[in-house]
Design a protein around this motif. Sequence first.
Motif, short mmCIF file in Angstrom:
data_model
loop_
_atom_site.label_atom_id
_atom_site.label_comp_id
_atom_site.label_asym_id
_atom_site.label_seq_id
_atom_site.Cartn_x
_atom_site.Cartn_y
_atom_site.Cartn_z
N ARG A 186 0.82 -1.22 0.00
CA ARG A 186 0.00 0.00 0.00
C ARG A 186 0.85 1.27 0.00
O ARG A 186 0.69 2.18 0.80
CB ARG A 186 -0.93 -0.01 1.21
CG ARG A 186 -0.27 -0.24 2.55
CD ARG A 186 -1.29 -0.25 3.69
NE ARG A 186 -1.88 1.03 3.91
CZ ARG A 186 -1.42 1.94 4.79
NH1 ARG A 186 -0.33 1.69 5.50
NH2 ARG A 186 -2.05 3.09 4.95
N ASP A 190 -1.30 4.52 -0.67
CA ASP A 190 -2.22 4.73 0.44
C ASP A 190 -1.46 5.21 1.68
O ASP A 190 -1.90 6.13 2.39
CB ASP A 190 -2.96 3.43 0.75
CG ASP A 190 -4.08 3.62 1.76
OD1 ASP A 190 -5.08 4.29 1.43
OD2 ASP A 190 -3.95 3.10 2.88
N GLU A 198 -1.64 8.83 3.68
CA GLU A 198 -1.86 8.86 5.13
C GLU A 198 -0.78 9.69 5.84
O GLU A 198 -1.07 10.45 6.78
CB GLU A 198 -1.86 7.43 5.66
CG GLU A 198 -2.20 7.29 7.13
CD GLU A 198 -2.24 5.83 7.53
OE1 GLU A 198 -1.20 5.31 8.00
OE2 GLU A 198 -3.30 5.20 7.35
N SER A 254 -8.39 6.30 -2.94
CA SER A 254 -7.43 5.24 -2.69
C SER A 254 -8.12 4.12 -1.94
O SER A 254 -8.71 4.34 -0.88
CB SER A 254 -6.25 5.77 -1.87
OG SER A 254 -5.40 4.72 -1.46
#
Length: 327
Positions: free
Chosen positions: A220, A223, A227, A264
């Motif tokens: 990920r 992603d 974050e 996402s």
Amino acid sequence: MESPGNSPLPEQALSYDDVKTAVGRVAGHIRPVTVTPAEAGPSGGAGHELFLALEFLQHTGSFKARGAWNFLRAHHEAGTLPEAGVTIASGGNAGLACAWAARRQGVRATVFLPVTAPKVKVDRLVGYGAEVRLVGTEYAEALAACEAFAEQSGALASHAYDHPLIAAGAGTLLEEILDRVPGLDTVVVSVGGGGLFAGIATAARQHGIRTVAVEPEHCRALDAALEAGTPVDVPVDSIAADALGARRASAMALDAALRGDVRSVLVPDGEIVRTRQALWDDRRLAVEHAAATALAALPHAYRPSPGEKVCVVLCGANTDPTDLVAD
């Protein structure tokens, strides 16, 4: 030596103009994408229009041919192709594309891959005339060896995903999809390091189209970058890691995700495997796990609205089909 960080060509954030320039460079050299409606099948769901972009039919079996051609052609136009040729580190598909484009343009290619790369990809690289060097078990190790080789030999260092010319070439795919699906609302694409995503999302933003970025739960990179607000290293552990196993997403991909209408989402390996099998069972399409990852997002990780026009990019087919169960 040229590298993605000190290319003689102008460096800038990826723009739609870069994609449009790439459209002209790749025209007549790549296979225009086939887009087919998918009224029913492995995606499930109802009430929206679904299309599949069959980019796995591209030269070398993946979208990577677009970026590789654009990269080498741009350097050819600038007179910056060294006698030592081009070198690249790749989990497989980018290396295949680089070797293909290099052979077509009369350039030597040296490709570094992890020892975990599928044999089918290694064999095809050799068939394209590339010198193949297997180093390490992950992409990062192959990349370090490639960088050392470029430093020593003077070869032009390409990249699997982190270069504006590579991403712009990939973005030409979205322009072709729009020609075939007027009124498209959403494009769904698998993400590894983010080259395909960055190119498509940049073009999609220009046209007011949403991009859904799909990654395996345990690969990920994008992603995690969203974050954290910056690219960060992530663990790599997925059935699709041979193509989507970048440890971190590019800053270019993160920029594209922050500037556009982007969603996402993450999908489990079990759903990727199920979707890939369903593509074979229902449509007789043998794609790699990275391609199935995008479709695996529908309809649970991303649920389209009624009437929404959605196109899922099936990005590659460099796979060993013997693990597909006969029905």
